[in-house]
Design an enzyme around this catalytic site. Structure first.
Site, PDB file in Angstrom:
ATOM      1  N   ASP A 105       0.850  -1.198   0.000  1.00  0.00           N
ATOM      2  CA  ASP A 105       0.000   0.000   0.000  1.00  0.00           C
ATOM      3  C   ASP A 105       0.879   1.239   0.000  1.00  0.00           C
ATOM      4  OD1 ASP A 105      -1.765   2.064   0.342  1.00  0.00           O
ATOM      5  OD2 ASP A 105      -2.924   1.085   1.911  1.00  0.00           O
TER       6      ASP A 105
ATOM      7  N   HIS B  90       0.146   8.053   3.680  1.00  0.00           N
ATOM      8  CA  HIS B  90       0.805   7.430   4.824  1.00  0.00           C
ATOM      9  C   HIS B  90       2.297   7.759   4.907  1.00  0.00           C
ATOM     10  CE1 HIS B  90      -2.981   5.394   5.046  1.00  0.00           C
ATOM     11  NE2 HIS B  90      -2.805   4.865   3.856  1.00  0.00           N
TER      12      HIS B  90
END
Length: 287
Positions: free
Chosen positions: A188, A193
């Site tokens: 991911d 993030h």
């Protein structure tokens, strides 16, 4: 709106061959905080190849590549900006214990599009099977902010009843400062993030931890605390992502054990137990 509902629902399922190795399983486990203390026999079940067990939530990253949220954005009829997207919820049902090494086929399809007023919610269902039969069924709820309000079906309520009474067990799990950077290596690569600028564009002060990382941390806590560390007892895990976790925070995981189920609530200790995961239910077989 950039979601063509009819096209998204009518699209043929997308089938992908996936595979994984013990090293992929070990990396996932390290990405959700396993291995502390490093020599603890209970942690070596997650980190040492000679005694490796697979936490069922590994299914959410098995095979690498884009996770459910990003995969949904590449489905026919869906054309939205990633910065406007949030992972709203996740369910997973495992049909048998996951092998430490496998080649499987995963089939993805959009099964519903709900109108939440200020957001559209896409439901992406993923089914995986190998030569021995079905492995798991997962559903990711993908919130697309600003795309609701067309008068469609609202779908099921996201609310869940609050637990009554003191939890049966409560544990705290610290999140490393670099936890999101480590977890990204499972596949991911969403910049939310890692990149402060992208995070601000998405409405956050700084990068946030992957919701599925918190999901994995939570399931591991339940297994280790209430299921004697036996990953094979887990049948399903459902959760709603009610808030975010920031790297460096500590999670408080409260558990209420029932007959074959564990209800869980997760909050961020550093922010007054601000809700992170709600409506968490883990189904398990009796030991």
């Amino acid at each position: 709106m950039p979601v063509d509902i009819s096209r998204a629902l009518a699209a043929a399922p997308r089938t992908t061959e996936i595979s994984w190795t013990p090293e992929d399983v070990q990396l996932y486990h390290l990405g959700i905080g396993a291995g502390v203390p490093a020599t603890d026999p209970r942690e070596l079940r997650y980190t040492l190849e000679s005694r490796l067990h697979v936490l069922p939530s590994f299914a959410t990253v098995a095979g690498g590549g884009p996770p459910g949220v990003i995969a949904a954005l590449s489905m026919p009829g869906v054309d939205v900006d990633l910065a406007r997207v949030l992972h709203g919820g996740q369910s997973l049902r495992v049909h048998r214990p996951l092998p430490v090494r496998a080649t499987a086929t995963r089939t993805d399809r959009i099964t519903a599009v709900h109108d939440k007023g200020k957001a559209a919610v896409l439901v992406l269902r993923s089914d995986a099977a190998d030569a021995d039969g079905p492995l798991w069924t997962a559903e990711a709820q993908v919130y697309v902010r600003g795309e609701g309000g067309w008068g469609g079906d609202r779908g099921p309520s996201a609310g869940a009843p609050e637990e009554q009474g003191a939890p049966d067990r409560t544990v705290e799990r610290p999140v490393r400062e670099d936890q999101a950077l480590l977890y990204r290596l499972t596949g991911d690569l969403n910049l939310l993030h890692a990149d402060p600028g992208f995070a601000r564009r998405a409405g956050f002060d700084r990068p946030v931890l992957h919701g599925l990382c918190t999901y994995g941390i939570t399931l591991k806590a339940v297994v280790d605390t209430l299921l004697d560390g036996d990953v094979t007892r887990v049948r399903s895990c459902t959760a709603r992502f009610a808030g975010v976790t920031y790297p460096g925070e500590t999670l408080r995981i409260c558990m209420w054990r029932g007959d074959g189920t564990v209800r869980v609530a997760v909050g961020a200790v550093d922010r007054g137990d601000a809700p992170v995961l709600t409506g968490v239910t883990v189904e398990f077989t009796q030991g």
